[in-house]
Design a protein around this motif. Structure first.
Motif, PDB file in Angstrom:
ATOM      1  N   VAL A 204       1.007  -1.261  -0.016  1.00 19.53           N
ATOM      2  CA  VAL A 204      -0.102   0.027   0.049  1.00 19.53           C
ATOM      3  C   VAL A 204       0.984   1.244  -0.103  1.00 19.53           C
ATOM      4  N   ASP A 205       0.404   2.464  -0.707  1.00 21.43           N
ATOM      5  CA  ASP A 205       1.038   3.819  -0.505  1.00 21.43           C
ATOM      6  C   ASP A 205       2.122   3.694  -1.541  1.00 21.43           C
ATOM      7  N   GLY A 206       1.997   4.261  -2.782  1.00 21.31           N
ATOM      8  CA  GLY A 206       2.809   4.749  -3.759  1.00 21.31           C
ATOM      9  C   GLY A 206       3.052   3.424  -4.833  1.00 21.31           C
ATOM     10  N   PHE A 207       2.537   2.466  -4.364  1.00 21.42           N
ATOM     11  CA  PHE A 207       2.612   1.186  -5.516  1.00 21.42           C
ATOM     12  C   PHE A 207       1.388   1.059  -6.276  1.00 21.42           C
ATOM     13  N   PRO A 208       1.204   0.750  -7.492  1.00 19.60           N
ATOM     14  CA  PRO A 208      -0.054   0.583  -7.971  1.00 19.60           C
ATOM     15  C   PRO A 208      -0.379  -0.746  -7.588  1.00 19.60           C
ATOM     16  N   CYS A 209      -1.746  -1.010  -7.857  1.00 21.40           N
ATOM     17  CA  CYS A 209      -2.250  -2.248  -7.090  1.00 21.40           C
ATOM     18  C   CYS A 209      -2.613  -3.184  -8.184  1.00 21.40           C
ATOM     19  N   LEU A 210      -1.844  -4.644  -8.158  1.00 22.19           N
ATOM     20  CA  LEU A 210      -1.984  -5.664  -9.210  1.00 22.19           C
ATOM     21  C   LEU A 210      -3.417  -6.061  -9.150  1.00 22.19           C
ATOM     22  N   LEU A 211      -4.202  -5.970  -8.108  1.00 22.73           N
ATOM     23  CA  LEU A 211      -5.403  -6.651  -7.806  1.00 22.73           C
ATOM     24  C   LEU A 211      -6.769  -5.626  -8.149  1.00 22.73           C
ATOM     25  N   GLY A 212      -6.285  -4.313  -8.487  1.00 21.26           N
ATOM     26  CA  GLY A 212      -7.419  -3.414  -8.701  1.00 21.26           C
ATOM     27  C   GLY A 212      -7.948  -3.205  -7.441  1.00 21.26           C
ATOM     28  N   ALA A 213      -7.583  -3.192  -6.371  1.00 21.11           N
ATOM     29  CA  ALA A 213      -8.177  -3.052  -5.071  1.00 21.11           C
ATOM     30  C   ALA A 213      -8.008  -1.686  -4.303  1.00 21.11           C
ATOM     31  N   SER A 319      11.281   1.536  16.277  1.00 24.81           N
ATOM     32  CA  SER A 319      10.546   1.046  17.186  1.00 24.81           C
ATOM     33  C   SER A 319      11.495   0.225  17.897  1.00 24.81           C
ATOM     34  N   LYS A 320      11.385   0.233  19.395  1.00 25.58           N
ATOM     35  CA  LYS A 320      12.306  -0.673  20.272  1.00 25.58           C
ATOM     36  C   LYS A 320      11.712  -1.963  20.108  1.00 25.58           C
ATOM     37  N   GLU A 321      10.443  -2.318  19.796  1.00 27.70           N
ATOM     38  CA  GLU A 321       9.829  -3.580  19.589  1.00 27.70           C
ATOM     39  C   GLU A 321       9.834  -3.717  18.085  1.00 27.70           C
ATOM     40  N   PRO A 322      10.041  -4.988  17.564  1.00 36.49           N
ATOM     41  CA  PRO A 322       9.694  -5.139  15.989  1.00 36.49           C
ATOM     42  C   PRO A 322       8.492  -4.681  15.603  1.00 36.49           C
ATOM     43  N   ASN A 323       8.249  -4.100  14.492  1.00 34.54           N
ATOM     44  CA  ASN A 323       7.003  -3.663  13.775  1.00 34.54           C
ATOM     45  C   ASN A 323       6.644  -4.560  12.802  1.00 34.54           C
ATOM     46  N   PRO A 324       5.906  -5.585  12.852  1.00 32.10           N
ATOM     47  CA  PRO A 324       5.800  -6.560  11.696  1.00 32.10           C
ATOM     48  C   PRO A 324       4.450  -6.203  10.760  1.00 32.10           C
ATOM     49  N   THR A 325       3.887  -5.154  11.304  1.00 30.65           N
ATOM     50  CA  THR A 325       2.982  -4.470  10.429  1.00 30.65           C
ATOM     51  C   THR A 325       3.074  -4.705   9.073  1.00 30.65           C
ATOM     52  N   ARG A 326       2.014  -4.986   8.208  1.00 35.12           N
ATOM     53  CA  ARG A 326       2.054  -5.015   6.769  1.00 35.12           C
ATOM     54  C   ARG A 326       1.491  -3.796   6.337  1.00 35.12           C
ATOM     55  N   PHE A 327       0.116  -3.575   6.622  1.00 36.13           N
ATOM     56  CA  PHE A 327      -0.886  -2.409   6.010  1.00 36.13           C
ATOM     57  C   PHE A 327      -0.752  -1.435   7.168  1.00 36.13           C
ATOM     58  N   PHE A 345       0.187  29.516  15.176  1.00 34.36           N
ATOM     59  CA  PHE A 345      -0.295  29.279  13.768  1.00 34.36           C
ATOM     60  C   PHE A 345      -0.408  27.692  13.462  1.00 34.36           C
ATOM     61  N   PRO A 346      -1.233  27.452  12.412  1.00 35.41           N
ATOM     62  CA  PRO A 346      -1.187  25.908  11.830  1.00 35.41           C
ATOM     63  C   PRO A 346      -0.018  25.372  11.830  1.00 35.41           C
ATOM     64  N   LEU A 347       0.240  24.009  12.222  1.00 35.48           N
ATOM     65  CA  LEU A 347       1.317  23.308  11.926  1.00 35.48           C
ATOM     66  C   LEU A 347       1.095  22.181  10.952  1.00 35.48           C
ATOM     67  N   GLY A 348      -0.032  21.750  10.954  1.00 30.32           N
ATOM     68  CA  GLY A 348      -0.184  20.655   9.920  1.00 30.32           C
ATOM     69  C   GLY A 348      -0.714  19.353  10.421  1.00 30.32           C
ATOM     70  N   GLY A 349      -0.773  18.247   9.724  1.00 28.96           N
ATOM     71  CA  GLY A 349      -0.843  16.805  10.226  1.00 28.96           C
ATOM     72  C   GLY A 349       0.091  15.899  10.140  1.00 28.96           C
ATOM     73  N   VAL A 350      -0.291  14.749  10.920  1.00 32.76           N
ATOM     74  CA  VAL A 350       0.639  13.607  10.878  1.00 32.76           C
ATOM     75  C   VAL A 350      -0.143  12.148  10.505  1.00 32.76           C
ATOM     76  N   GLN A 351       0.248  11.574   9.379  1.00 30.07           N
ATOM     77  CA  GLN A 351      -0.101  10.351   9.026  1.00 30.07           C
ATOM     78  C   GLN A 351       0.860   9.105   9.143  1.00 30.07           C
ATOM     79  N   MET A 352       0.289   8.119   8.750  1.00 32.36           N
ATOM     80  CA  MET A 352       1.287   6.798   8.553  1.00 32.36           C
ATOM     81  C   MET A 352       1.528   6.824   7.086  1.00 32.36           C
ATOM     82  N   LEU A 353       2.977   6.213   6.717  1.00 38.28           N
ATOM     83  CA  LEU A 353       3.271   5.852   5.515  1.00 38.28           C
ATOM     84  C   LEU A 353       2.995   4.408   5.233  1.00 38.28           C
ATOM     85  N   GLY A 354       3.018   3.820   4.116  1.00 38.49           N
ATOM     86  CA  GLY A 354       3.299   2.505   3.938  1.00 38.49           C
ATOM     87  C   GLY A 354       4.670   1.917   4.537  1.00 38.49           C
ATOM     88  N   LYS A 355       4.627   0.651   5.127  1.00 41.41           N
ATOM     89  CA  LYS A 355       5.828   0.199   5.637  1.00 41.41           C
ATOM     90  C   LYS A 355       7.046   0.081   4.974  1.00 41.41           C
TER      91      LYS A 355
END
Length: 526
Positions: A204-213, A319-327, A345-355
């Motif tokens: 997820v994130d930046g890759f085209p989806c082979l499954l059309g999902a 991360s101090k512990e492993p992060n096995p997250t996929r999505f 003043f506004p700072l902006g937002g934080v979001q997760m990226l693909g792993k």
């Protein structure tokens, strides 16, 4: 050579704006021609290969633009059916209601829009449902009112990201499920069901989806639109200029170079430009004639000006512990979107990226020399990485602009220091919390592979603002319906129309506006 067909509407471009508008017009029965510069993205293993997508830029357009110093750079653009949505992360946020009004930033003023949040809200809801957005309204305290709940529940966090969410809440913050467009059905544990198109993979994130999902414009809008017999698409059609009648009030021809090397003029009652903010401005500038010596729709001299692309940082914590997250792209945080207790003043937002994976981290290796300790080899970094995207608003400066040289090449001038103080404070906020979030405090590494190898001017994925709309023809190119002030049958529906860009991904706003303008054009066709 002229095409012997006459169409009711020609739509130039198949991304979030053009693809969605074509979908809106398809049921009208009117003859719609879609012109796309590229072809369908080849479906191949490299679609999911980190080196091909991020490091070598296999799918990036083979062209160069020039910066204000005349140095050339490769822009982050992709010419395929679906436009840049084939490679976007499908994070589909609404602008905040405050983004539609004038906002004071540390670096200057973000101007008000000629429409209000309430005017676009019904179309935001339609856009979220059309693009299969998964989320939950009510979690983000900065969001505006929603006319309906998301049609699909949020994508569930995997355990390490759920822990991150819990830790943020313990800090008194308000993390929420990131709204993302995917064709996913989940079981009670958040796993994809047997019939789900999306398999919750790590691509997820930046890759085209082979499954059309992934909810890109080709899958959601263009392909369904083409099921209507009144809609036609020509791929490999690089539109070079628009021709007008002698008065300059009406576009009479859309001149395109075709894949076989021939040049053809297409004709329609209404012409819609949706080539992306830079290329749409370039097309209008290239179309200058006696009636429009500065370019089409450019009596105000704003076409090409006020270019915006967000102030972004892609960062990798360890991360101090492993992060096995996929999505991984399931969480966001907007507590400081409009300000903070120590900053007015506004700072902006934080979001997760693909792993991050090992290939991406190896691609960063030269930039990280000396930044990590020997006990953190790249393979371990990949296993422990937690990836963040920080997004702040840049401001629409008239000198940030698109121009053409004598050879027709695109030049892009950009102030890379424009309003960056808020983003720097946002980074410090995140840095200061790492220890409380189970991460190493001194490892917040630049993940510039998501920012076109650290070249801010090359990161054009969020481009906007070059053909702004407004009520005054002296300071805008388009009216509130995104029709050119100076022409009777020319509309622009990509992110060019933005007067400001806020601090969230612009795609959903482009989609919602395309639905709005589609209704305007459909009513006109009646």
């Amino acid at each position: 050579m002229a095409d012997d067909q006459h169409y009711d509407v020609i739509v130039i471009g198949t991304g979030a704006g053009g693809g969605t508008l074509a979908h809106r017009l398809a049921p009208t029965g009117r003859r719609v021609l879609i012109l796309e510069r590229g072809d369908y993205l080849p479906r191949e293993r490299d679609n999911w290969d980190s080196t091909a997508v991020f490091v070598t830029g296999r799918y990036r357009a083979p062209e160069f633009w020039y910066d204000k110093n005349g140095d050339r750079f490769p822009p982050e653009v992709n010419y395929y059916v679906g436009g840049n949505t084939k490679f976007y992360g499908a994070a589909l946020f609404r602008l905040r209601p405050e983004d539609f009004g004038e906002l004071r930033h540390h670096g200057g003023i973000s101007p008000a829009w000629p429409i209000r949040y309430e005017d676009l809200e019904p179309y935001y809801t339609q856009a979220e449902h059309l693009y299969l957005v998964h989320g939950r309204h009510g979690e983000d305290p900065t969001e505006g009112p929603a006319g309906a709940q998301y049609a699909h529940p949020p994508v569930e966090h995997e355990p390490r990201i759920q822990q991150l969410s819990d830790d943020l809440e313990k800090k008194g913050l308000h993390p929420f499920h990131l709204p993302i467009g995917v064709d996913l059905t989940q079981d009670g544990d958040g796993r994809p069901t047997r019939t789900s198109a999306c398999i919750r993979c790590d691509r997820v994130d930046g890759f085209p989806c082979l499954l059309g999902a992934k909810s890109d414009a080709q899958v959601i809008c263009v392909d369904p639109a083409l099921e209507h017999g009144n809609v036609t698409m020509v791929t490999g059609a690089n539109v070079r200029r628009l021709e007008t009648d002698p008065t300059g009030r009406t576009v009479t021809g859309v001149v395109a170079e075709l894949a076989d090397g021939t040049t053809t003029a297409f004709r329609a009652d209404i012409v819609v430009v949706a080539c992306g903010a830079v290329n749409s401005a370039a097309l209008l500038l290239r179309s200058a004639n006696d009636a429009h010596p500065g370019g089409l729709a450019n009596r105000s001299d704003v076409v090409g000006r006020h270019y915006m692309r967000h102030n972004n940082l892609a960062l990798m914590a360890v991360s101090k512990e492993p992060n096995p997250t996929r999505f991984q792209k399931t969480l966001a945080l907007h507590d400081w979107y409009l300000g903070a207790d120590d900053w007015d003043f506004p700072l902006g937002g934080v979001q997760m990226l693909g792993k991050s994976d090992t290939d991406q981290i190896h691609g960063e290796a030269p930039r990280w020399a000396g930044a990590v300790t020997p006990d953190l080899p790249f393979e371990m970094l990949a296993h422990h990485s937690v990836d963040f995207w920080l997004c702040g608003e840049d401001l629409p400066l008239p000198e940030s602009r698109v121009t053409l040289d004598r050879d027709g090449d695109i030049h892009l001038a950009l102030d890379e220091k424009n309003n960056i103080a808020g983003l720097e404070r946002l980074r410090h906020k995140l840095q200061g919390m790492l220890g409380h979030l189970g991460m190493h405090e001194h490892h917040l590494l630049p993940h510039s592979i998501y920012l076109h190898k650290g070249m801010p001017i090359g990161a054009t994925a969020h481009q906007a603002g070059t053909v702004r709309f407004g009520t005054d023809p002296r300071s805008s190119a388009l009216d509130v319906d995104c029709k050119a002030h100076d022409l009777d049958n020319l509309y622009v529906v990509d992110t060019s129309f933005f007067p400001s860009i806020g601090a969230v991904n612009p795609s959903l706003t482009a989609i919602a506006n395309a639905l709005r303008v589609g209704d305007v054009i459909a009513a006109r066709l009646k």
